[in-house]
Design an enzyme around this catalytic site. Structure first.
Site, mmCIF file in Angstrom:
data_model
loop_
_atom_site.group_PDB
_atom_site.id
_atom_site.type_symbol
_atom_site.label_atom_id
_atom_site.label_comp_id
_atom_site.label_asym_id
_atom_site.label_seq_id
_atom_site.Cartn_x
_atom_site.Cartn_y
_atom_site.Cartn_z
ATOM 1 N N CYS A 61 0.831 -1.201 0.000
ATOM 2 C CA CYS A 61 0.000 0.000 0.000
ATOM 3 C C CYS A 61 0.875 1.264 0.000
ATOM 4 O O CYS A 61 2.093 1.203 0.057
ATOM 5 C CB CYS A 61 -0.903 -0.004 1.225
ATOM 6 S SG CYS A 61 0.030 0.238 2.757
ATOM 7 N N ALA A 64 3.335 1.601 2.772
ATOM 8 C CA ALA A 64 4.565 0.828 2.522
ATOM 9 C C ALA A 64 5.503 1.623 1.612
ATOM 10 O O ALA A 64 6.724 1.651 1.823
ATOM 11 C CB ALA A 64 4.238 -0.522 1.902
ATOM 12 N N ARG A 95 12.900 -4.353 5.990
ATOM 13 C CA ARG A 95 13.514 -3.932 4.740
ATOM 14 C C ARG A 95 14.956 -3.600 5.092
ATOM 15 O O ARG A 95 15.215 -2.859 6.028
ATOM 16 C CB ARG A 95 12.796 -2.703 4.178
ATOM 17 C CG ARG A 95 13.068 -2.499 2.727
ATOM 18 C CD ARG A 95 11.972 -1.686 2.073
ATOM 19 N NE ARG A 95 12.314 -1.460 0.676
ATOM 20 C CZ ARG A 95 12.988 -0.405 0.257
ATOM 21 N NH1 ARG A 95 13.361 0.524 1.095
ATOM 22 N NH2 ARG A 95 13.288 -0.280 -1.017
ATOM 23 N N HIS A 194 5.162 6.533 -2.772
ATOM 24 C CA HIS A 194 6.429 7.167 -3.160
ATOM 25 C C HIS A 194 6.173 8.624 -3.522
ATOM 26 O O HIS A 194 6.892 9.525 -3.093
ATOM 27 C CB HIS A 194 7.030 6.491 -4.408
ATOM 28 C CG HIS A 194 7.298 5.028 -4.255
ATOM 29 N ND1 HIS A 194 7.137 4.132 -5.287
ATOM 30 C CD2 HIS A 194 7.704 4.302 -3.183
ATOM 31 C CE1 HIS A 194 7.444 2.913 -4.862
ATOM 32 N NE2 HIS A 194 7.794 2.993 -3.589
HETATM 33 S S1 SF4 Z 1 -0.669 -1.639 5.934
HETATM 34 FE FE1 SF4 Z 1 -1.702 -0.116 7.216
HETATM 35 S S2 SF4 Z 1 -1.780 1.726 5.958
HETATM 36 FE FE2 SF4 Z 1 -1.370 -0.002 4.566
HETATM 37 S S3 SF4 Z 1 -3.406 -0.670 3.833
HETATM 38 FE FE3 SF4 Z 1 -2.883 -1.915 5.639
HETATM 39 S S4 SF4 Z 1 -3.842 -0.804 7.348
HETATM 40 FE FE4 SF4 Z 1 -3.738 0.639 5.647
#
Ligand code: SF4
Length: 477
Positions: A61, A64, A95, A194
């Protein structure tokens, strides 16, 4: 099989694999899969589109992309994963963006800071809690040069105003507090994260550093996250040819490197996908030129060094020739050892936004052939940079589903798959050599002249491991 027969067979494979989907999904996925042909009239894939629900994408997402990739590696800033505990926990130190410095003193990369939302924060909002946390951070970690607030999903959904908290706390703490609106529901992959992270650097950081003169050989490396020490290996070569690497974005980087990113003669961009936004911005606003380069494998390193040297004077150009000659002999030794063990082996790749094209040259230096490649979250311009690097008949897959990749691998039978942690154990259980091409399988660096011998050794270790002969029990016919 002739090339045209191979292209035909692979196109049929794509059609066959798509058969399992309902009509709507089939229509969508067809546009993301292609086979490289000579003129490439039909090999362009659709990219950067929303994932079909329920097909097991490998994508992550925006959080990330923003926290995990761009901001997280900046070592002297405390990065708060703002929201419930999960996102920061799962992205905690997995990472491998290495950073030097004393942990907890001037290096906060290995930490997890979170506002750990509870139900009451969802109901009443998390702004007050955030303010308190920033006060605590500054008190407990007085050397932190700044704070970034990386929003997780709920923050934007409950109407919190992290921008005004950041403004107040910037004044109160006398250091930049940067709000980053990277909630995971935004965009369709890591990619928008990004972009949002780059925009946050543009709006809150760049141009605000201590003044400094620009030396004639000052350069910056943009988009190298120092996975397993990659950026250090790249920096070493650039310094050997006489350049002065004053900034790295963002592996092992500092707030000041971000603030003064434009104060260089040239910015070298390795990961175009994640940082082209800021490279372009620095060029438009401050006139700082940028150049793409590729430090995977001796062929690409040489090509890149010559391009870089062309931007400087004769002394740099002469040094470059000398450095290339010095390492060419060393690299030849590596090739002499590993090429006979790897030549002719077929490789399939599936990585994020850069490596599916950038590592092709390094495999080819070892005589290996890429027969399939694809990106999780690349855009059209990434694929345009990829097609010319690929041989005819290469299978190209964008945002590939777990099922598609499995079926493609079963049919094409590569000797090696290079992809991520979610793919690794699936293919190893199929008896296939696998190397992680995000984390370098806890090895690396792979960049630069220091990286290539490690890359070659790792690929050999995977492909020629005796383990693969023991997959089948001797009593099973
Ligand atoms: S990792 Fe966190 S910010 Fe990303 S989609 Fe899942 S809940 Fe949402």
């Amino acid at each position: 099989m002739s090339i045209s027969e191979m292209i035909q067979a692979r196109k049929e494979l794509v059609n066959q694999v798509l058969e399992v989907y309902p009509e709507k999904a089939k229509k969508n996925r067809r546009q993301h899969l292609a086979v490289k042909e000579e003129d490439c009239s039909s090999c362009a894939v659709k990219s950067n589109g929303k994932t079909v629900p329920g097909i097991m994408t490998a994508r992550g997402c925006a959080y990330a992309g923003a926290k995990g990739v761009v901001w997280g590696p900046v070592k002297d800033i405390v990065h708060i994963s703002h929201g419930p505990v999960g996102c920061g926990f799962y992205s905690w130190a997995n990472r491998r963006n290495l950073a030097e410095g004393e942990v907890g003193i001037d290096n906060f990369v290995p930490f997890q800071f979170t506002s750990d939302f509870q139900e009451s924060d969802i109901i009443y909002g998390g702004d007050k809690k955030l303010e308190k946390i920033i006060e605590e951070v500054v008190e407990l970690f007085p050397n932190a040069k700044g704070v970034s607030v990386l929003s997780e999903c709920p923050v934007g959904l409950i109407g919190d105003d992290i921008e005004s908290v950041a403004r107040r706390m910037t004044e109160k703490t006398q250091r930049p507090v940067v709000p980053v609106r990277c909630e995971g529901f935004r965009g369709i992959s890591q990619s928008l994260g990004h972009h949002i992270a780059n925009d946050a650097i543009r709006d809150h950081i760049i141009g605000k550093g201590p003044e400094r003169e620009i030396g004639p050989y000052d350069i910056g490396i943009i988009g190298d996250y120092n996975i397993g020490g990659d950026a250090w290996a790249s920096k070493k070569i650039l310094e050997e040819i006489g350049l002065n690497v004053v900034n790295i974005w963002t592996g092992d980087s500092t707030l000041e490197m971000l603030q003064n990113g434009h104060l260089v003669k040239l910015n070298l961009i390795h990961c175009y996908r994640s940082m082209n936004y800021m490279a372009n911005y620095m060029e438009e606003t401050y006139g700082t030129p940028w150049l793409e380069f590729n430090f995977f494998g001796p062929t690409k390193i040489k090509e890149s060094l010559l391009n870089i040297a062309a931007h400087f004077d004769d002394s740099i150009r002469e040094n470059t020739q000398r450095v290339i000659a010095k390492y060419e002999a060393q690299m030849q030794k590596v090739i002499d050892i590993y090429r006979p063990r790897l030549a002719g082996k077929k490789v399939m790749l599936y990585v994020g936004g850069l490596r599916p094209r950038h590592v092709v040259g390094a495999y080819e230096d070892l005589g290996m052939e890429i027969i399939g490649t694809g990106y999780e979250f690349a855009h059209k311009e990434d694929y345009e940079r990829t097609y010319p690097q690929l041989k005819e008949g290469t299978l190209i897959y964008d945002d590939v589903s777990a099922l598609e990749l499995e079926e493609f691998v079963k049919d094409l039978k590569p000797d090696l798959v290079g992809s991520g942690i979610k793919e690794k154990y699936v293919f190893e259980k199929m008896g296939l050599p696998f190397r992680q091409m995000h984390s370098w399988d806890y090895s690396g660096p792979y960049h630069g002249y220091d990286g290539f011998p490690i890359f070659a050794r790792d690929m050999d270790m995977a492909v020629n491991s005796p383990t693969w002969k023991s997959i089948k029990a001797p009593w099973v016919k």
